[in-house]
Motif scaffolding. Structure first.
Motif, PDB file in Angstrom:
ATOM      1  N   LEU A  16      20.092  57.829  37.605  1.00 34.46           N
ATOM      2  CA  LEU A  16      18.900  58.423  38.195  1.00 34.46           C
ATOM      3  C   LEU A  16      18.355  57.498  39.271  1.00 34.46           C
ATOM      4  CD1 LEU A  16      16.765  60.634  38.263  1.00 34.46           C
ATOM      5  CD2 LEU A  16      15.587  59.429  36.451  1.00 34.46           C
ATOM      6  N   THR A  17      18.265  57.980  40.489  1.00 33.88           N
ATOM      7  CA  THR A  17      17.719  57.182  41.588  1.00 33.88           C
ATOM      8  C   THR A  17      16.579  57.928  42.247  1.00 33.88           C
ATOM      9  OG1 THR A  17      19.259  58.081  43.225  1.00 33.88           O
ATOM     10  CG2 THR A  17      19.936  56.078  42.081  1.00 33.88           C
ATOM     11  N   LEU A  18      15.633  57.181  42.746  1.00 36.61           N
ATOM     12  CA  LEU A  18      14.521  57.720  43.534  1.00 36.61           C
ATOM     13  C   LEU A  18      14.378  56.859  44.777  1.00 36.61           C
ATOM     14  CD1 LEU A  18      11.811  58.335  40.769  1.00 36.61           C
ATOM     15  CD2 LEU A  18      13.137  60.078  41.963  1.00 36.61           C
ATOM     16  N   GLU A  19      13.834  57.435  45.819  1.00 36.74           N
ATOM     17  CA  GLU A  19      13.543  56.676  47.034  1.00 36.74           C
ATOM     18  C   GLU A  19      12.346  55.772  46.778  1.00 36.74           C
ATOM     19  OE1 GLU A  19      14.923  56.469  50.249  1.00 36.74           O
ATOM     20  OE2 GLU A  19      16.605  57.430  49.235  1.00 36.74           O
ATOM     21  N   GLY A  20      12.279  54.685  47.506  1.00 41.69           N
ATOM     22  CA  GLY A  20      11.175  53.747  47.367  1.00 41.69           C
ATOM     23  C   GLY A  20       9.821  54.362  47.662  1.00 41.69           C
ATOM     24  N   SER A  21       9.800  55.419  48.450  1.00 42.51           N
ATOM     25  CA  SER A  21       8.542  56.079  48.791  1.00 42.51           C
ATOM     26  C   SER A  21       8.028  56.987  47.675  1.00 42.51           C
ATOM     27  CB  SER A  21       8.707  56.894  50.076  1.00 42.51           C
ATOM     28  OG  SER A  21       9.735  57.870  49.896  1.00 42.51           O
ATOM     29  N   ALA A  22       8.843  57.243  46.651  1.00 44.88           N
ATOM     30  CA  ALA A  22       8.398  58.064  45.523  1.00 44.88           C
ATOM     31  C   ALA A  22       7.289  57.323  44.785  1.00 44.88           C
ATOM     32  CB  ALA A  22       9.568  58.353  44.586  1.00 44.88           C
ATOM     33  N   SER A  23       6.487  58.070  44.048  1.00 42.23           N
ATOM     34  CA  SER A  23       5.353  57.449  43.345  1.00 42.23           C
ATOM     35  C   SER A  23       5.755  56.954  41.963  1.00 42.23           C
ATOM     36  CB  SER A  23       4.218  58.462  43.203  1.00 42.23           C
ATOM     37  OG  SER A  23       4.576  59.472  42.262  1.00 42.23           O
ATOM     38  N   ALA A  24       4.947  56.031  41.461  1.00 41.24           N
ATOM     39  CA  ALA A  24       5.135  55.530  40.102  1.00 41.24           C
ATOM     40  C   ALA A  24       4.991  56.666  39.100  1.00 41.24           C
ATOM     41  CB  ALA A  24       4.115  54.427  39.820  1.00 41.24           C
ATOM     42  N   GLN A  25       4.158  57.637  39.413  1.00 46.40           N
ATOM     43  CA  GLN A  25       3.980  58.790  38.534  1.00 46.40           C
ATOM     44  C   GLN A  25       5.296  59.564  38.399  1.00 46.40           C
ATOM     45  OE1 GLN A  25       1.104  61.692  39.858  1.00 46.40           O
ATOM     46  NE2 GLN A  25       0.996  62.630  37.841  1.00 46.40           N
ATOM     47  N   GLU A  26       6.004  59.738  39.508  1.00 48.33           N
ATOM     48  CA  GLU A  26       7.274  60.450  39.470  1.00 48.33           C
ATOM     49  C   GLU A  26       8.299  59.698  38.613  1.00 48.33           C
ATOM     50  OE1 GLU A  26      10.598  62.352  42.496  1.00 48.33           O
ATOM     51  OE2 GLU A  26       8.736  61.550  43.326  1.00 48.33           O
ATOM     52  N   ALA A  27       8.364  58.386  38.764  1.00 46.16           N
ATOM     53  CA  ALA A  27       9.271  57.587  37.933  1.00 46.16           C
ATOM     54  C   ALA A  27       8.885  57.716  36.467  1.00 46.16           C
ATOM     55  CB  ALA A  27       9.239  56.128  38.367  1.00 46.16           C
ATOM     56  N   GLY A  28       7.578  57.678  36.181  1.00 41.28           N
ATOM     57  CA  GLY A  28       7.095  57.810  34.816  1.00 41.28           C
ATOM     58  C   GLY A  28       7.485  59.129  34.185  1.00 41.28           C
ATOM     59  N   ARG A  53       9.991  51.477  31.817  1.00 39.69           N
ATOM     60  CA  ARG A  53       8.669  51.732  31.221  1.00 39.69           C
ATOM     61  C   ARG A  53       7.833  50.443  31.258  1.00 39.69           C
ATOM     62  NH1 ARG A  53      12.375  54.395  27.964  1.00 39.69           N
ATOM     63  NH2 ARG A  53      12.130  56.649  27.991  1.00 39.69           N
ATOM     64  N   LYS A  54       8.488  49.327  30.944  1.00 38.71           N
ATOM     65  CA  LYS A  54       7.802  48.033  30.951  1.00 38.71           C
ATOM     66  C   LYS A  54       7.238  47.722  32.339  1.00 38.71           C
ATOM     67  CE  LYS A  54       8.890  43.174  30.081  1.00 38.71           C
ATOM     68  NZ  LYS A  54       9.959  42.247  29.678  1.00 38.71           N
ATOM     69  N   THR A  55       8.006  48.021  33.383  1.00 31.61           N
ATOM     70  CA  THR A  55       7.537  47.798  34.757  1.00 31.61           C
ATOM     71  C   THR A  55       6.283  48.621  35.021  1.00 31.61           C
ATOM     72  OG1 THR A  55       9.851  47.576  35.461  1.00 31.61           O
ATOM     73  CG2 THR A  55       8.205  47.857  37.189  1.00 31.61           C
ATOM     74  N   LEU A  56       6.315  49.899  34.630  1.00 28.37           N
ATOM     75  CA  LEU A  56       5.164  50.770  34.879  1.00 28.37           C
ATOM     76  C   LEU A  56       3.926  50.286  34.134  1.00 28.37           C
ATOM     77  CD1 LEU A  56       6.785  54.316  34.820  1.00 28.37           C
ATOM     78  CD2 LEU A  56       6.061  52.984  36.812  1.00 28.37           C
ATOM     79  N   VAL A  57       4.102  49.871  32.897  1.00 25.33           N
ATOM     80  CA  VAL A  57       2.949  49.390  32.119  1.00 25.33           C
ATOM     81  C   VAL A  57       2.357  48.147  32.768  1.00 25.33           C
ATOM     82  CG1 VAL A  57       2.257  48.361  29.916  1.00 25.33           C
ATOM     83  CG2 VAL A  57       3.671  50.433  29.952  1.00 25.33           C
ATOM     84  N   ARG A  58       3.222  47.182  33.111  1.00 23.33           N
ATOM     85  CA  ARG A  58       2.748  45.905  33.651  1.00 23.33           C
ATOM     86  C   ARG A  58       2.217  46.043  35.068  1.00 23.33           C
ATOM     87  NH1 ARG A  58       7.232  43.161  33.038  1.00 23.33           N
ATOM     88  NH2 ARG A  58       7.935  43.650  35.119  1.00 23.33           N
ATOM     89  N   GLU A  59       2.967  46.710  35.937  1.00 24.92           N
ATOM     90  CA  GLU A  59       2.640  46.731  37.367  1.00 24.92           C
ATOM     91  C   GLU A  59       1.676  47.842  37.777  1.00 24.92           C
ATOM     92  OE1 GLU A  59       3.592  44.349  39.428  1.00 24.92           O
ATOM     93  OE2 GLU A  59       4.744  43.379  37.846  1.00 24.92           O
ATOM     94  N   VAL A  60       1.529  48.873  36.948  1.00 26.90           N
ATOM     95  CA  VAL A  60       0.641  49.979  37.316  1.00 26.90           C
ATOM     96  C   VAL A  60      -0.524  50.076  36.334  1.00 26.90           C
ATOM     97  CG1 VAL A  60       0.472  52.459  37.755  1.00 26.90           C
ATOM     98  CG2 VAL A  60       2.552  51.224  38.411  1.00 26.90           C
ATOM     99  N   VAL A  61      -0.229  50.346  35.079  1.00 24.33           N
ATOM    100  CA  VAL A  61      -1.293  50.565  34.095  1.00 24.33           C
ATOM    101  C   VAL A  61      -2.145  49.305  33.911  1.00 24.33           C
ATOM    102  CG1 VAL A  61      -1.807  51.210  31.711  1.00 24.33           C
ATOM    103  CG2 VAL A  61       0.049  52.359  32.932  1.00 24.33           C
TER     104      VAL A  61
END
Length: 128
Positions: A16-28, A53-61
């Protein structure tokens, strides 16, 4: 059998790949799927890093950022422990690192293991 065929057999067929411009919400949203443990981030086909998931928790939440406006290119990472875990999970000793289409190095499991050990503090004297 050629070495290319063996390497291809060991690869994840379509990660699964996303572009860097995609949002953290989309990755989540993708990371809520049980079989997705990581999202690979690319910019114009070039690998930038990994979101877990760990990245999202630490870097966003934990950082209080808005997941709708935080771009993956701002938080994509490949820290040593995740790089080592990636190699372990894929039973790979080494993987090439390519930047702008050029080979810039090789990521080695044994080198990462030593580096991670260096980052660990030594045990207290009473435990020795």
């Amino acid at each position: 059998m050629s070495s290319e065929a063996r390497a291809r057999d060991a690869m994840i067929p379509e990660p699964l790949t996303l572009e860097g411009s995609a949002s953290a919400q989309e990755a989540g949203q993708h990371l809520t799927e049980p079989d997705v443990r990581a999202v690979y981030v690319c910019d114009d086909g070039r690998f930038v890093g990994v979101i877990t998931r760990k990245t999202l928790v630490r870097e966003v939440v934990a950082a209080g950022r808005d997941p709708r406006s935080t771009g993956l290119d701002e938080i994509a990472e490949l820290p040593l422990d995740e790089a080592f875990r990636f190699l372990e999970e894929h039973d790979a000793e080494r993987v090439p690192v390519v930047e702008d289409g050029r080979l810039v190095g090789v990521l080695s499991r044994s080198v990462l293991r030593r580096r991670l050990a260096e980052d660990e503090p030594p045990p207290p004297l009473e435990e020795l």
